[in-house]
Write an enzyme that holds these catalytic residues in place. Structure first.
Site, PDB file in Angstrom:
ATOM      1  CE1 TYR A 161       4.634  -0.848  -1.392  1.00 27.89           C
ATOM      2  CE2 TYR A 161       6.320  -0.541   0.284  1.00 27.89           C
ATOM      3  CZ  TYR A 161       5.222  -0.072  -0.412  1.00 27.89           C
ATOM      4  OH  TYR A 161       4.719   1.181  -0.136  1.00 27.89           O
ATOM      5  CE  LYS A 165       6.061   2.158  -3.159  1.00 29.12           C
ATOM      6  NZ  LYS A 165       5.326   3.245  -3.827  1.00 29.12           N
ATOM      7  CB  THR A 196      -3.730   4.879   3.743  1.00 28.03           C
ATOM      8  OG1 THR A 196      -2.844   3.775   3.515  1.00 28.03           O
ATOM      9  CG2 THR A 196      -2.928   6.168   3.845  1.00 28.03           C
TER      10      THR A 196
HETATM   11  N1  NAP Z   1       0.268   3.830   3.713  1.00 26.87           N
HETATM   12  C1  NAP Z   1       1.549   3.654   3.970  1.00 26.87           C
HETATM   13  O1  NAP Z   1       1.941   3.307   5.084  1.00 26.87           O
HETATM   14  C2  NAP Z   1       2.563   3.911   2.883  1.00 26.87           C
HETATM   15  C3  NAP Z   1       3.916   3.933   3.268  1.00 26.87           C
HETATM   16  C4  NAP Z   1       4.882   4.173   2.313  1.00 26.87           C
HETATM   17  C5  NAP Z   1       4.530   4.372   1.004  1.00 26.87           C
HETATM   18  N2  NAP Z   1       3.215   4.330   0.643  1.00 26.87           N
HETATM   19  C6  NAP Z   1       2.917   4.541  -0.773  1.00 26.87           C
HETATM   20  O2  NAP Z   1       2.003   5.582  -0.914  1.00 26.87           O
HETATM   21  C7  NAP Z   1       1.229   5.376  -2.092  1.00 26.87           C
HETATM   22  C8  NAP Z   1      -0.254   5.489  -1.734  1.00 26.87           C
HETATM   23  O3  NAP Z   1      -0.556   4.479  -0.795  1.00 26.87           O
HETATM   24  P1  NAP Z   1      -1.790   4.583   0.212  1.00 26.87           P
HETATM   25  O4  NAP Z   1      -1.298   4.155   1.529  1.00 26.87           O
HETATM   26  O5  NAP Z   1      -2.464   5.871   0.064  1.00 26.87           O
HETATM   27  O6  NAP Z   1      -2.684   3.389  -0.350  1.00 26.87           O
HETATM   28  P2  NAP Z   1      -4.236   3.282  -0.697  1.00 26.87           P
HETATM   29  O7  NAP Z   1      -5.039   4.038   0.267  1.00 26.87           O
HETATM   30  O8  NAP Z   1      -4.478   1.837  -0.906  1.00 26.87           O
HETATM   31  O9  NAP Z   1      -4.314   4.043  -2.098  1.00 26.87           O
HETATM   32  C9  NAP Z   1      -3.700   3.540  -3.235  1.00 26.87           C
HETATM   33  C10 NAP Z   1      -4.201   4.332  -4.417  1.00 26.87           C
HETATM   34  O10 NAP Z   1      -3.563   3.825  -5.602  1.00 26.87           O
HETATM   35  C11 NAP Z   1      -4.554   3.507  -6.547  1.00 26.87           C
HETATM   36  N3  NAP Z   1      -4.112   2.399  -7.374  1.00 26.87           N
HETATM   37  C12 NAP Z   1      -3.594   1.196  -6.971  1.00 26.87           C
HETATM   38  N4  NAP Z   1      -3.324   0.420  -8.041  1.00 26.87           N
HETATM   39  C13 NAP Z   1      -3.693   1.146  -9.135  1.00 26.87           C
HETATM   40  C14 NAP Z   1      -3.676   0.880 -10.517  1.00 26.87           C
HETATM   41  N5  NAP Z   1      -3.220  -0.276 -11.007  1.00 26.87           N
HETATM   42  N6  NAP Z   1      -4.121   1.844 -11.360  1.00 26.87           N
HETATM   43  C15 NAP Z   1      -4.580   3.039 -10.875  1.00 26.87           C
HETATM   44  N7  NAP Z   1      -4.620   3.337  -9.578  1.00 26.87           N
HETATM   45  C16 NAP Z   1      -4.187   2.391  -8.708  1.00 26.87           C
HETATM   46  C17 NAP Z   1      -5.814   3.197  -5.766  1.00 26.87           C
HETATM   47  O11 NAP Z   1      -6.965   3.541  -6.537  1.00 26.87           O
HETATM   48  P3  NAP Z   1      -8.005   2.504  -7.187  1.00 26.87           P
HETATM   49  O12 NAP Z   1      -8.181   1.379  -6.239  1.00 26.87           O
HETATM   50  O13 NAP Z   1      -9.224   3.366  -7.414  1.00 26.87           O
HETATM   51  O14 NAP Z   1      -7.368   2.123  -8.479  1.00 26.87           O
HETATM   52  C18 NAP Z   1      -5.700   4.197  -4.618  1.00 26.87           C
HETATM   53  O15 NAP Z   1      -6.233   5.463  -5.001  1.00 26.87           O
HETATM   54  C19 NAP Z   1       1.626   4.023  -2.644  1.00 26.87           C
HETATM   55  O16 NAP Z   1       2.587   4.184  -3.667  1.00 26.87           O
HETATM   56  C20 NAP Z   1       2.245   3.341  -1.437  1.00 26.87           C
HETATM   57  O17 NAP Z   1       3.187   2.362  -1.811  1.00 26.87           O
HETATM   58  C21 NAP Z   1       2.221   4.103   1.549  1.00 26.87           C
END
Ligand code: NAP
Length: 275
Positions: A161, A165, A196
């Site tokens: 990861y 990133k 999330t």
């Molecule tokens: N939550 C945190 O603490 C956090 C911190 C830092 C960065 N981030 C980043 O923020 C972004 C969103 O994360 P989140 O926390 O919102 O996670 P989440 O709630 O799990 O959402 C992830 C989203 O990405 C989609 N996705 C995953 N793999 C995919 C694929 N192969 N093709 C198309 N869509 C895909 C999922 O949709 P489907 O399942 O419908 O495909 C979902 O809509 C990510 O890049 C994550 O690394 C999150």
């Protein structure tokens, strides 16, 4: 204009908008008058996000697809252009996290899954979005990459990861230079721990460990990332490009003080009263 009206009527594509941060970005954009085309693999959740936005007076379209598949990314961008004739904002948000392991314990298939989801998809998303922005003569465009605090600071047993990133951060800076003279800004947001689905099944102890690492002392809310995305999509941010913006409650700002033998403990600020 010192409010967000400059985004009204702008066309945005958001990958991974069926849950979490991407969903909140779609909702915030639509609530501010942008027309959003959202991607994801899960059609039920995609339809629900569209319903929510439309019920609140906004405009949204869901396109099912996997960001690891170049043709699906192409189709997502093409849908926005076919429908609206322009593309102003691309949010490369979709991403996944691996299980925690020391690096040698991962196999190549897992390395590829994480890299293709978190990094390759940012390349294809940017490639097709930039081409569409240039071809349609769209003005005041923005690419917004959702990287992570893990793009700036490493965590043990999180190598796949962290690597993906850090790569997004590097690509963001480089692309910003490529398109600086083409009216396309390229910036990355680095969220810290955000409440999330990623943390949905985390045990209480894990949530507590994460909260302790955040100086502000809590998880962020997904909409707190969407506000930064809205700013980057607006005319208020036209002089910002190549910026890596943390929204992390202070997590990457520094480390806790490790001199507890000092008295009084500098962390005990309970006597301080607001003026
Ligand atoms: N939550 C945190 O603490 C956090 C911190 C830092 C960065 N981030 C980043 O923020 C972004 C969103 O994360 P989140 O926390 O919102 O996670 P989440 O709630 O799990 O959402 C992830 C989203 O990405 C989609 N996705 C995953 N793999 C995919 C694929 N192969 N093709 C198309 N869509 C895909 C999922 O949709 P489907 O399942 O419908 O495909 C979902 O809509 C990510 O890049 C994550 O690394 C999150």
């Amino acid at each position: 204009m010192t409010d967000f009206r400059s985004v009204e009527g702008k066309i945005a594509v958001i990958t991974g908008a069926t849950s979490g941060i991407g969903r909140e970005i779609a909702k915030t954009f639509a609530a501010n008058g942008m027309k959003v085309v959202i991607g994801g693999r899960n059609p039920e959740r995609g339809a629900k996000v569209v319903d929510d936005i439309v019920r609140n007076g906004g405009e949204a379209t869901f396109v099912q697809g996997d960001v690891r598949n170049e043709e699906d990314v192409k189709k997502l961008v093409a849908t926005a252009v076919e429908k609206y004739g322009k593309l102003h904002v691309m949010v490369n948000n979709a991403g996944v996290t691996p299980a925690l392991k020391a690096l040698h314990e991962y196999d190549l298939a897992e390395f590829n899954r994480i890299t293709e989801s978190n990094y390759t998809a940012v390349f294809t998303g940017t490639k097709y979005a930039v081409q569409a922005m240039l071809d349609t003569g769209s003005r005041d465009c923005s690419i917004i990459n959702i990287a992570s605090a893990s793009g700036l600071k490493a965590t043990e047993c999180f190598g796949l990861y962290d690597g993906s990133k850090h790569a997004v951060v590097g690509l963001t800076k480089s692309c910003a230079l490529d398109y600086a003279k083409h009216d396309i800004t390229v910036n990355a947001i680095c969220p810290g721990v955000i409440d999330t689905e990623i943390f949905a099944n985390a045990p209480k102890e894990v949530r507590e460990i994460n909260m302790k690492a955040v100086p502000i002392g809590r998880f962020g809310r997904p909409e707190e990332i969407s506000y930064m995305a809205l700013f980057l999509a607006s005319d208020l941010a036209r002089f910002m490009t190549g910026s890596i913006v943390t929204v992390d409650g202070g997590y990457t700002g520094g480390d806790q003080n490790n001199m507890p033998w000092q008295t009084p403990d500098p962390r005990d600020l309970s006597d301080l009263k607001a003026e």
